[in-house]
Design a protein around this motif. Structure first.
Motif, short mmCIF file in Angstrom:
data_model
loop_
_atom_site.label_atom_id
_atom_site.label_comp_id
_atom_site.label_asym_id
_atom_site.label_seq_id
_atom_site.Cartn_x
_atom_site.Cartn_y
_atom_site.Cartn_z
N UNK A 111 -36.40 -23.06 30.79
CA UNK A 111 -35.30 -22.52 30.01
C UNK A 111 -35.70 -22.48 28.54
N UNK A 112 -35.04 -21.62 27.77
CA UNK A 112 -35.48 -21.33 26.42
C UNK A 112 -34.33 -21.52 25.44
N UNK A 113 -34.65 -22.10 24.29
CA UNK A 113 -33.65 -22.40 23.27
C UNK A 113 -33.95 -21.61 22.00
N UNK A 114 -32.91 -20.99 21.46
CA UNK A 114 -33.08 -20.07 20.34
C UNK A 114 -33.60 -20.77 19.10
N UNK A 115 -33.22 -22.02 18.88
CA UNK A 115 -33.63 -22.71 17.66
C UNK A 115 -35.12 -23.04 17.64
N UNK A 116 -35.82 -22.85 18.76
CA UNK A 116 -37.26 -23.14 18.81
C UNK A 116 -38.11 -22.01 18.23
N UNK A 117 -37.49 -20.90 17.87
CA UNK A 117 -38.26 -19.74 17.41
C UNK A 117 -38.14 -19.60 15.89
N UNK A 118 -38.99 -18.79 15.32
CA UNK A 118 -39.07 -18.66 13.86
C UNK A 118 -37.79 -18.05 13.30
N UNK A 119 -37.44 -18.42 12.05
CA UNK A 119 -36.21 -17.87 11.44
C UNK A 119 -36.20 -16.35 11.37
N UNK A 120 -37.35 -15.73 11.13
CA UNK A 120 -37.41 -14.28 11.03
C UNK A 120 -37.01 -13.63 12.34
N UNK A 121 -37.51 -14.15 13.46
CA UNK A 121 -37.16 -13.61 14.77
C UNK A 121 -35.69 -13.87 15.09
N UNK A 122 -35.20 -15.04 14.76
CA UNK A 122 -33.80 -15.36 15.04
C UNK A 122 -32.86 -14.45 14.26
N UNK A 123 -33.22 -14.16 13.02
CA UNK A 123 -32.39 -13.28 12.21
C UNK A 123 -32.33 -11.89 12.80
N UNK A 124 -33.46 -11.38 13.26
CA UNK A 124 -33.47 -10.03 13.83
C UNK A 124 -32.71 -9.97 15.14
N UNK A 125 -32.87 -10.98 15.97
CA UNK A 125 -32.26 -10.94 17.30
C UNK A 125 -30.75 -11.15 17.24
N UNK A 126 -30.25 -11.78 16.16
CA UNK A 126 -28.81 -12.04 16.03
C UNK A 126 -28.07 -10.87 15.41
N UNK A 127 -28.78 -9.88 14.93
CA UNK A 127 -28.13 -8.70 14.37
C UNK A 127 -27.32 -8.01 15.48
N UNK A 128 -25.98 -7.90 15.34
CA UNK A 128 -25.16 -7.34 16.44
C UNK A 128 -25.58 -5.95 16.86
N UNK A 129 -25.88 -5.09 15.90
CA UNK A 129 -26.28 -3.71 16.25
C UNK A 129 -27.59 -3.72 17.04
N UNK A 130 -28.52 -4.56 16.60
CA UNK A 130 -29.80 -4.60 17.28
C UNK A 130 -29.66 -5.24 18.66
N UNK A 131 -28.85 -6.28 18.76
CA UNK A 131 -28.70 -6.95 20.05
C UNK A 131 -28.00 -6.05 21.07
N UNK A 132 -27.10 -5.21 20.62
CA UNK A 132 -26.44 -4.30 21.55
C UNK A 132 -27.45 -3.34 22.19
N UNK A 133 -28.44 -2.91 21.41
CA UNK A 133 -29.49 -2.06 21.96
C UNK A 133 -30.32 -2.80 22.99
N UNK A 134 -30.67 -4.06 22.69
CA UNK A 134 -31.46 -4.85 23.63
C UNK A 134 -30.66 -5.12 24.90
N UNK A 135 -29.38 -5.43 24.73
CA UNK A 135 -28.53 -5.72 25.88
C UNK A 135 -28.46 -4.52 26.83
N UNK A 136 -28.32 -3.33 26.25
CA UNK A 136 -28.30 -2.11 27.07
C UNK A 136 -29.62 -1.92 27.79
#
Length: 281
Positions: A111-136
């Motif tokens: 299993x994977x935990x979000x806090x284990x990754x770099x701040x730059x990646x976490x910031x990008x992945x938490x962007x709602x617009x960007x995450x909606x694209x990934x979710x789709x």
């Protein structure tokens, strides 16, 4: 030596042209991957690959038609490309250095935990617009449909991809029989609906980032090989360019001295100075 120099430069440009194909292919592979569904790390790779392709074509044309300025532009841009590719490789190692899965007792998967990754990646992945694209993208890939009919025994004995582990099931630590215990927030985000599942969970975002980290490490090896190859080609290309430039100003070996050959750039200046010196003395 004139023809030999142009032949060398032509082959160097041809090799560089071929070297750009794996770079472009690697970026397209990341863009079309059905398991990562990310698009922000492969864009610089595609840009560098296409620039190398275009500049290599320009250098190849310059070598075949003996256009020295085109070869000079080719070598100058290649220097910037080598630096850019090296910077991109270092950046990829820095932002994907952290991460990795956590072992689950009694399970094969991690299993994977979000806090284990770099701040730059976490910031990008938490962007709602960007995450909606990934979710789709994840929904379209039907990644979770592959484990929809697993039995409890399958969850004990079979492995999962990072996205399957983070997006297709709740965290293993969740205990829905005990409602009074403080549990992982992802336990409350889980929903049995096929179009919901755990797609809004932090574990799902972490699973996507783990796929990014693995893919980028593979491409970094390719980047290092390309940098070494481009440095070798650039070094030999500089020597070949010097020979080609000399061939434009001097008479090549085996070519007769005909009257219509253009003199060197300093011929008229030297002739004027020689005439003035004789007038003075």
């Amino acid at each position: 030596m004139y023809r030999f120099s142009n032949t060398v430069i032509g082959f160097l440009n041809l090799f560089t042209l071929l070297a750009s194909i794996p770079i472009i292919g690697g970026g397209l592979w990341m863009a079309r991957s059905t398991t990562t569904c990310e698009s922000f790390l492969q864009k610089p790779l595609l840009l560098i690959g296409f620039i190398i392709l275009i500049i290599s074509l320009a250098g190849f044309i310059g070598a075949c038609f003996h256009v020295a300025w085109a070869l000079w532009v080719y070598l100058a841009v290649m220097l910037f490309l080598i630096g850019g590719l090296m910077a991109l490789t270092v950046f990829g190692f820095v932002v994907t250095g952290k991460g990795g899965g956590v072992d689950v007792p009694g399970r094969v998967y991690k299993e994977y935990q979000l806090e284990n990754y770099s701040p730059w990646l976490r910031k990008r992945i938490k962007d709602p617009h960007y995450w909606e694209t990934i979710r789709s993208c994840i929904l379209g890939s039907k990644t979770c449909a592959k484990i929809a009919y697993w039995t409890p025994y399958d969850y004990l004995e079979r492995n999962m991809s990072p996205i399957q582990s983070g997006c297709c099931k709740p965290p293993t630590s969740c205990n829905y029989a005990e409602t009074t215990l403080t549990q992982d927030p992802d336990c409350y985000r889980w929903n049995n609906a096929p179009n919901l599942l755990c797609y809004e969970c932090d574990s799902c975002k972490a699973g996507v980032l783990e796929g990014v980290r693995r893919d980028w490490h593979k491409l970094s090896v390719l980047n290092i090989v390309m940098v070494i190859l481009l440095i070798c080609i650039y070094s030999i290309g500089c020597c070949a360019f010097r020979n080609t430039k000399r061939a434009e100003t001097d008479y090549p070996h085996g070519v007769p001295r005909i009257s219509k050959v253009h003199p060197r750039w300093d011929f008229h200046w030297w002739r004027w100075w020689h005439h003035r010196r004789h007038q003075l003395y």
